[in-house]
Design a protein around this motif. Structure first.
Motif, PDB file in Angstrom:
ATOM      1  N   ARG A   1       0.796  -1.319  -0.151  1.00 28.18           N
ATOM      2  CA  ARG A   1       0.187   0.218   0.051  1.00 28.18           C
ATOM      3  C   ARG A   1       0.945   1.113  -0.080  1.00 28.18           C
ATOM      4  O   ARG A   1       0.472   2.358  -0.669  1.00 28.18           O
ATOM      5  N   ARG A   2       1.976   1.208   0.669  1.00 28.65           N
ATOM      6  CA  ARG A   2       2.846   2.332   0.890  1.00 28.65           C
ATOM      7  C   ARG A   2       3.299   2.602  -0.553  1.00 28.65           C
ATOM      8  O   ARG A   2       3.818   3.731  -1.221  1.00 28.65           O
ATOM      9  N   HIS A   3       3.840   1.447  -1.446  1.00 31.80           N
ATOM     10  CA  HIS A   3       4.134   1.661  -2.802  1.00 31.80           C
ATOM     11  C   HIS A   3       3.237   2.326  -3.663  1.00 31.80           C
ATOM     12  O   HIS A   3       3.504   3.163  -4.543  1.00 31.80           O
ATOM     13  N   ILE A   4       1.888   1.677  -3.685  1.00 32.07           N
ATOM     14  CA  ILE A   4       1.116   2.591  -4.302  1.00 32.07           C
ATOM     15  C   ILE A   4       0.669   4.012  -4.109  1.00 32.07           C
ATOM     16  O   ILE A   4       0.322   4.751  -5.097  1.00 32.07           O
ATOM     17  N   GLU A   5       0.778   4.398  -2.769  1.00 32.98           N
ATOM     18  CA  GLU A   5       0.931   5.767  -2.387  1.00 32.98           C
ATOM     19  C   GLU A   5       2.131   6.539  -2.781  1.00 32.98           C
ATOM     20  O   GLU A   5       2.070   7.478  -3.663  1.00 32.98           O
ATOM     21  N   ARG A   6       3.307   6.164  -2.172  1.00 32.89           N
ATOM     22  CA  ARG A   6       4.416   6.732  -2.388  1.00 32.89           C
ATOM     23  C   ARG A   6       5.047   6.864  -4.007  1.00 32.89           C
ATOM     24  O   ARG A   6       5.449   7.991  -4.282  1.00 32.89           O
ATOM     25  N   ASP A   7       4.979   5.681  -4.411  1.00 32.72           N
ATOM     26  CA  ASP A   7       5.702   5.291  -5.757  1.00 32.72           C
ATOM     27  C   ASP A   7       4.736   5.633  -6.958  1.00 32.72           C
ATOM     28  O   ASP A   7       5.109   6.196  -7.956  1.00 32.72           O
ATOM     29  N   LEU A   8       3.554   5.178  -6.637  1.00 33.00           N
ATOM     30  CA  LEU A   8       2.717   5.445  -7.845  1.00 33.00           C
ATOM     31  C   LEU A   8       1.830   6.661  -7.825  1.00 33.00           C
ATOM     32  O   LEU A   8       0.878   6.926  -8.647  1.00 33.00           O
ATOM     33  N   GLY A   9       1.775   7.444  -6.706  1.00 35.72           N
ATOM     34  CA  GLY A   9       1.212   8.483  -6.550  1.00 35.72           C
ATOM     35  C   GLY A   9      -0.334   8.550  -6.374  1.00 35.72           C
ATOM     36  O   GLY A   9      -1.148   9.537  -6.632  1.00 35.72           O
ATOM     37  N   TYR A  10      -0.855   7.557  -5.749  1.00 36.21           N
ATOM     38  CA  TYR A  10      -2.523   7.691  -5.483  1.00 36.21           C
ATOM     39  C   TYR A  10      -2.733   7.698  -4.169  1.00 36.21           C
ATOM     40  O   TYR A  10      -1.857   7.783  -3.147  1.00 36.21           O
ATOM     41  N   GLU A  11      -3.788   8.246  -3.715  1.00 34.45           N
ATOM     42  CA  GLU A  11      -4.265   8.283  -2.291  1.00 34.45           C
ATOM     43  C   GLU A  11      -5.330   7.412  -2.081  1.00 34.45           C
ATOM     44  O   GLU A  11      -6.622   7.248  -2.537  1.00 34.45           O
ATOM     45  N   ILE A  12      -4.972   6.276  -1.313  1.00 37.38           N
ATOM     46  CA  ILE A  12      -5.856   5.158  -1.076  1.00 37.38           C
ATOM     47  C   ILE A  12      -6.747   5.676  -0.236  1.00 37.38           C
ATOM     48  O   ILE A  12      -6.651   6.454   1.075  1.00 37.38           O
ATOM     49  N   ILE A  13      -8.224   5.602  -0.558  1.00 35.24           N
ATOM     50  CA  ILE A  13      -9.253   6.081   0.236  1.00 35.24           C
ATOM     51  C   ILE A  13      -9.893   5.158   1.212  1.00 35.24           C
ATOM     52  O   ILE A  13     -10.602   5.332   2.232  1.00 35.24           O
ATOM     53  N   ALA A  14      -9.802   3.618   0.552  1.00 36.58           N
ATOM     54  CA  ALA A  14     -10.311   2.726   1.460  1.00 36.58           C
ATOM     55  C   ALA A  14      -9.604   1.309   1.183  1.00 36.58           C
ATOM     56  O   ALA A  14      -9.147   1.040  -0.068  1.00 36.58           O
ATOM     57  N   ASP A  15      -9.435   0.547   2.045  1.00 37.06           N
ATOM     58  CA  ASP A  15      -8.894  -1.055   2.069  1.00 37.06           C
ATOM     59  C   ASP A  15      -9.782  -1.820   2.805  1.00 37.06           C
ATOM     60  O   ASP A  15     -10.267  -1.587   3.770  1.00 37.06           O
ATOM     61  N   PHE A  16      -9.907  -3.144   1.906  1.00 33.31           N
ATOM     62  CA  PHE A  16     -10.844  -3.952   2.161  1.00 33.31           C
ATOM     63  C   PHE A  16     -10.167  -5.456   2.359  1.00 33.31           C
ATOM     64  O   PHE A  16      -9.503  -5.817   1.546  1.00 33.31           O
ATOM     65  N   GLY A  17     -10.591  -5.968   3.398  1.00 34.62           N
ATOM     66  CA  GLY A  17      -9.949  -7.306   3.616  1.00 34.62           C
ATOM     67  C   GLY A  17     -10.646  -8.069   4.741  1.00 34.62           C
ATOM     68  O   GLY A  17     -11.561  -7.682   5.446  1.00 34.62           O
ATOM     69  N   ASP A  18     -10.687  -9.521   4.822  1.00 36.06           N
ATOM     70  CA  ASP A  18     -11.338 -10.234   5.783  1.00 36.06           C
ATOM     71  C   ASP A  18     -10.413 -10.717   6.914  1.00 36.06           C
ATOM     72  O   ASP A  18     -11.051 -11.124   7.901  1.00 36.06           O
ATOM     73  N   GLN A  19      -9.132 -10.198   6.957  1.00 39.60           N
ATOM     74  CA  GLN A  19      -8.371 -10.378   7.976  1.00 39.60           C
ATOM     75  C   GLN A  19      -7.642  -8.803   8.510  1.00 39.60           C
ATOM     76  O   GLN A  19      -7.670  -8.273   7.900  1.00 39.60           O
TER      77      GLN A  19
END
Length: 265
Positions: free
Chosen positions: A224-242
Motif C-alpha cells: 500500500r505504501r508503494h501504491i501511495e508513495r511510488d505510484l502517486g495514489y491516495e488510498i481512500i479505503a482498504d478491504f479485507g477479511d483479516q
C-alpha cells in the motif's frame, strides 16, 4: 501464517459477532488471542455456528455455498452500503483536491469465497490442496464484492488488489475474478501477489531475492505504501477479511469483512 479453526476456536467465536462493527469503518482492535484457564468453546458446536452464520448448503454439484439470506450476507450488505456511501464522498473530495483516489482489495474471502474448501477440509490448511483449489478458478464471489469493485471504478477510483496468493497463482486468480464479474484492472500493475523468489524493491526492509522475511502486515502495508508513495495514489479505503489485511497504515478507511473460518497473523 495461516491458522486453522482448531488453533483459534475461541477467537473465531467472537469474530462473527464483532466483524460488522469493524466493517463499518471504525478503527477497532483485533480479535482477542489471550490465553484462558476456562474451558474453550467446543469446536463441534463452533462448526455448527459457522454453518448457521453462512447458511451453508450443498448445491446440486455438492459444492458448499453461503446463502444470500444468511446473517453473513446481511453483514456484508451493511458493509457494502456504508462503503458505497463513503467511496462516493471520498472520491469527490479527492478529485476536487486534484488527488488520484484508489481502493485496495484483498482477494481470498474478500472477493472470492473459499467456504467450500474450508468445510471440506474441516477448517484446516494444507498448501498442496489449497493450491489445487485456487487453480481450479471456480470460487464463487463474496456477496456484493465484485459489484463494489465496479462501483468504485465507476466513480473514477483506481482499483488495486493486494493478495497473499502467490505469483504462480496469478492466472487462476485473474480467471476467477473475471468469472465473478470483478473484471477491473487485473493487470500486473494493479494486482499485487507474493513473489518470494523475486520480491519487489519496495519490500527491501523484509525481503530480498531468494529471502522472504515479511509478515503479512509488512507485505500488505508495504504494498500500500508503494501504491501511495511510488505510484502517486491516495488510498481512500482498504478491504479485507483479516485484520492483517488492514493493519500497518496507508489504508484510508478500513473495512473488515466477516470470516470466522481462519485467521492470518
Amino acid at each position: 501464517m495461516r491458522k486453522s479453526l482448531k488453533a483459534v476456536a475461541a477467537g473465531a467465536a467472537c469474530a462473527v459477532a464483532g466483524a460488522a462493527l469493524y466493517g463499518a469503518g471504525a478503527a477497532t482492535a483485533g480479535p482477542s488471542t489471550a490465553n484462558s484457564t476456562h474451558e474453550p468453546y467446543n469446536i463441534g458446536l463452533l462448526a455448527k455456528d459457522i454453518d448457521a452464520y453462512y447458511g451453508t448448503t450443498a448445491d446440486a454439484d455438492g459444492v458448499y455455498q453461503a446463502s444470500p439470506d444468511s446473517p453473513y450476507a446481511e453483514d456484508l450488505a451493511r458493509i457494502d452500503a456504508d462503503a458505497r456511501r463513503y467511496i462516493d464522498r471520498a472520491a469527490r473530495r479527492a478529485h476536487h483536491r486534484g488527488q488520484k483516489p484508489a481502493v485496495v482489495f484483498d482477494i481470498d474471502d474478500t472477493l472470492l469465497l473459499s467456504l467450500d474448501y474450508e468445510k471440506r477440509h474441516n477448517y484446516t490448511y494444507d498448501a498442496a490442496t489449497w493450491a489445487d483449489y485456487v487453480n481450479r478458478a471456480d470460487r464463487p464471489a463474496v456477496f456484493g464484492s465484485p459489484q463494489l469493485v465496479r462501483y468504485a471504478a465507476s466513480k473514477g477510483v483506481e482499483v488495486f488488489y493486494n493478495s497473499g496468493l502467490s505469483e504462480a497463482q496469478r492466472t487462476a486468480a485473474t480467471e476467477n475474478l473475471k468469472k465473478v464479474g470483478a473484471d477491473v484492472n487485473l493487470d500486473a500493475g494493479h494486482m499485487f501477489l507474493k513473489d518470494k523468489a523475486a520480491p519487489p524493491a519496495y519490500l527491501k526492509d523484509c525481503a530480498s531475492p531468494g529471502v522472504w522475511n515479511c509478515t503479512t502486515v509488512q507485505y500488505k502495508a508495504g504494498t500500500r505504501r508503494h501504491i501511495e508513495r511510488d505510484l502517486g495514489y491516495e488510498i481512500i479505503a482498504d478491504f479485507g477479511d483479516q485484520y492483517s489485511d488492514l493493519d500497518g497504515g496507508w489504508t484510508g478507511r478500513t473495512y473488515k469483512l466477516p470470516n470466522p473460518t481462519y485467521f492470518v497473523s
